[in-house]
Design an enzyme around this catalytic site. Structure first.
Site, mmCIF file in Angstrom:
data_model
loop_
_atom_site.group_PDB
_atom_site.id
_atom_site.type_symbol
_atom_site.label_atom_id
_atom_site.label_comp_id
_atom_site.label_asym_id
_atom_site.label_seq_id
_atom_site.Cartn_x
_atom_site.Cartn_y
_atom_site.Cartn_z
ATOM 1 N N HIS A 17 -25.473 -2.064 -5.078
ATOM 2 C CA HIS A 17 -25.083 -2.912 -3.931
ATOM 3 C C HIS A 17 -25.179 -2.145 -2.613
ATOM 4 O O HIS A 17 -24.451 -2.464 -1.671
ATOM 5 C CB HIS A 17 -23.677 -3.502 -4.114
ATOM 6 C CG HIS A 17 -23.671 -4.723 -5.000
ATOM 7 N ND1 HIS A 17 -23.683 -6.000 -4.518
ATOM 8 C CD2 HIS A 17 -23.704 -4.845 -6.352
ATOM 9 C CE1 HIS A 17 -23.685 -6.860 -5.532
ATOM 10 N NE2 HIS A 17 -23.711 -6.173 -6.658
ATOM 11 N N ASP A 19 -28.426 -1.468 -1.404
ATOM 12 C CA ASP A 19 -29.792 -1.680 -0.875
ATOM 13 C C ASP A 19 -29.814 -2.717 0.240
ATOM 14 O O ASP A 19 -30.854 -2.936 0.853
ATOM 15 C CB ASP A 19 -30.780 -2.030 -1.998
ATOM 16 C CG ASP A 19 -30.462 -3.338 -2.708
ATOM 17 O OD1 ASP A 19 -29.300 -3.783 -2.672
ATOM 18 O OD2 ASP A 19 -31.398 -3.916 -3.301
ATOM 19 N N GLU A 140 -36.788 -14.552 -3.172
ATOM 20 C CA GLU A 140 -35.361 -14.558 -3.538
ATOM 21 C C GLU A 140 -34.498 -15.028 -2.363
ATOM 22 O O GLU A 140 -33.659 -15.911 -2.522
ATOM 23 C CB GLU A 140 -34.891 -13.136 -3.937
ATOM 24 C CG GLU A 140 -35.615 -12.535 -5.119
ATOM 25 C CD GLU A 140 -35.244 -13.142 -6.467
ATOM 26 O OE1 GLU A 140 -34.188 -13.785 -6.574
ATOM 27 O OE2 GLU A 140 -36.029 -12.958 -7.421
ATOM 28 N N ASP A 152 -35.031 -4.112 -6.183
ATOM 29 C CA ASP A 152 -35.683 -4.573 -7.422
ATOM 30 C C ASP A 152 -37.170 -4.788 -7.210
ATOM 31 O O ASP A 152 -37.997 -4.391 -8.029
ATOM 32 C CB ASP A 152 -35.061 -5.896 -7.887
ATOM 33 C CG ASP A 152 -33.579 -5.762 -8.143
ATOM 34 O OD1 ASP A 152 -33.085 -4.622 -8.188
ATOM 35 O OD2 ASP A 152 -32.918 -6.799 -8.292
HETATM 36 C C1 GLA Z 1 -29.375 -7.102 -7.743
HETATM 37 C C2 GLA Z 1 -30.124 -7.278 -6.434
HETATM 38 C C3 GLA Z 1 -30.469 -5.933 -5.813
HETATM 39 C C4 GLA Z 1 -29.254 -5.013 -5.737
HETATM 40 C C5 GLA Z 1 -28.519 -4.991 -7.067
HETATM 41 C C6 GLA Z 1 -27.220 -4.247 -6.991
HETATM 42 O O1 GLA Z 1 -30.215 -6.541 -8.707
HETATM 43 O O2 GLA Z 1 -31.314 -8.020 -6.630
HETATM 44 O O3 GLA Z 1 -31.042 -6.128 -4.543
HETATM 45 O O4 GLA Z 1 -28.415 -5.370 -4.679
HETATM 46 O O5 GLA Z 1 -28.237 -6.297 -7.557
HETATM 47 O O6 GLA Z 1 -27.446 -2.913 -6.729
#
Ligand code: GLA
Length: 343
Positions: A17, A19, A140, A152
């Site tokens: 959490h 990014d 997204e 991701d």
């Molecule tokens: C999900 C989101 C990412 C990131 C993670 C937590 O995977 O898609 O962008 O925030 O949660 O690290």
């Protein structure tokens, strides 16, 4: 021309959490993933079949997201069209060996694979992998309404098997780092499923935005933890900000630990990360806490929840020599948990 592409899932080794809060993250590509075959069409329609679903779906590209499994495909084709990779819609055949709702980025792997398949169909003059990742994030954020960060999509578009990707989510610079020899990052599904669209991910994002407004910064990760503690910011925002600032520092320490092959330190950072996610970011659930404890009690060097949280997978760092025995003990103590793969 028919386009083909694949994209792996990812496991985040540490840096959760952050990014979308200006931090550094450390994901790695998985051996499981998604493969896409794409045949461009002249009309603005999509026909999609997937081996994980019984019935194919046909839809118009003008349709908004409606909450079923075909939404990410529509969103990815809309992006592919606006990048000029396809002139209309497409027929898609999707094959996946990834669990969904596990926090391993099956959605990012799918959208990146569709965009790469469209690039393959378009020929050599197309966008690079970083631009594909940014387009997949727009799917997204703008089409599916998930306010996720960039980790991701970058990881599944660029990361190489056997290496971790240290990604600066502010500048989008990255460095590929070798995974340790003699140890393995093992991914286990807790048996608790979750979706990024269920509202809790968004709730955390809103709380972080509140902390950003209080500190008048876009970047919670570079604040000093002591300043956050003493700031008078109300709960739960203070705890959320504290997680971000400390988690960013743990990622930097983990990166040093991997480079210097200090495996004990790497495990320690994973354990501390889990405690911060549990107590400060409050994104864990009881079955995951129990599974993480068992992992270390049975001899893992470190273990933590991975991904968006509230369920899904954990990742544990285990010595190769003890791995088989360790895994069977952990799974025997947690009958709903399931081995997924190794990073
Ligand atoms: C999900 C989101 C990412 C990131 C993670 C937590 O995977 O898609 O962008 O925030 O949660 O690290």
């Amino acid at each position: 021309m028919t386009g083909h592409a694949s994209a792996p899932g990812r496991v985040n080794l540490i840096g959760e959490h952050i990014d979308y809060n200006g931090g550094m993250v450390l994901p790695a590509a998985l051996s499981v993933g998604v493969t896409v075959e794409l045949e461009p069409r002249d009309d603005d329609r999509m026909h999609v079949s997937a081996d994980q679903y019984d019935h194919p779906i046909e839809r118009g590209l003008e349709e908004e997201a409606r909450g079923d499994w075909s939404d990410p495909s529509v969103g990815a084709l809309r992006e592919a069209k606006s990048l000029g990779l396809i002139g209309g819609g497409a027929d898609l055949i999707i094959r996946s060996n990834m669990p969904q709702g596990a926090g391993l980025s099956s959605s990012a792997a799918l959208t990146v694979a569709i965009l790469k398949a469209a690039r393959d169909a378009a020929g050599p003059t197309a966008p690079n992998d970083a631009e594909i990742a940014l387009a997949a994030r727009r799917v997204e954020n703008d089409y599916l309404g998930v306010p996720c960060g960039i980790m991701d999509q970058f990881a599944v578009a660029i990361a190489k098997p056997g290496m971790a990707m240290a990604l600066d989510t502010e500048k989008l610079n990255y460095e590929l780092v070798d995974l340790p020899r003699g140890q393995t990052f093992v991914v286990i599904h807790s048996g608790v499923s979750r979706k990024l669209t269920d509202g809790r991910y968004k709730e955390r994002k809103v709380e972080c935005d509140g902390a950003k407004a209080f500190f008048q910064t876009n970047d919670l990760c570079h604040l000093e933890p002591e300043d956050i503690s003493a700031s008078g910011l109300e709960e739960p925002m203070r705890k959320r900000a504290l997680h971000c600032a400390t988690e960013h520092r743990r990622v930097l320490s983990m990166l040093d630990a991997l480079k210097s092959e200090d495996i004990g330190k790497a495990g320690e950072m994973m354990n501390e990360s889990h405690i911060s996610m549990r107590d400060h970011f409050e994104m864990s659930v009881e079955p995951i806490d129990a599974l993480v404890s068992t992992c270390t009690e049975q001899g893992a060097l470190g273990a933590r929840l991975t991904g968006g949280g509230f369920g899904g997978c954990i990742v544990a760092l285990v010595a190769n020599a003890r791995k088989e025995e360790w895994l069977s003990k952990v799974l025997a103590l947690h009958p709903s948990a399931k081995f997924v793969c190794e990073a």
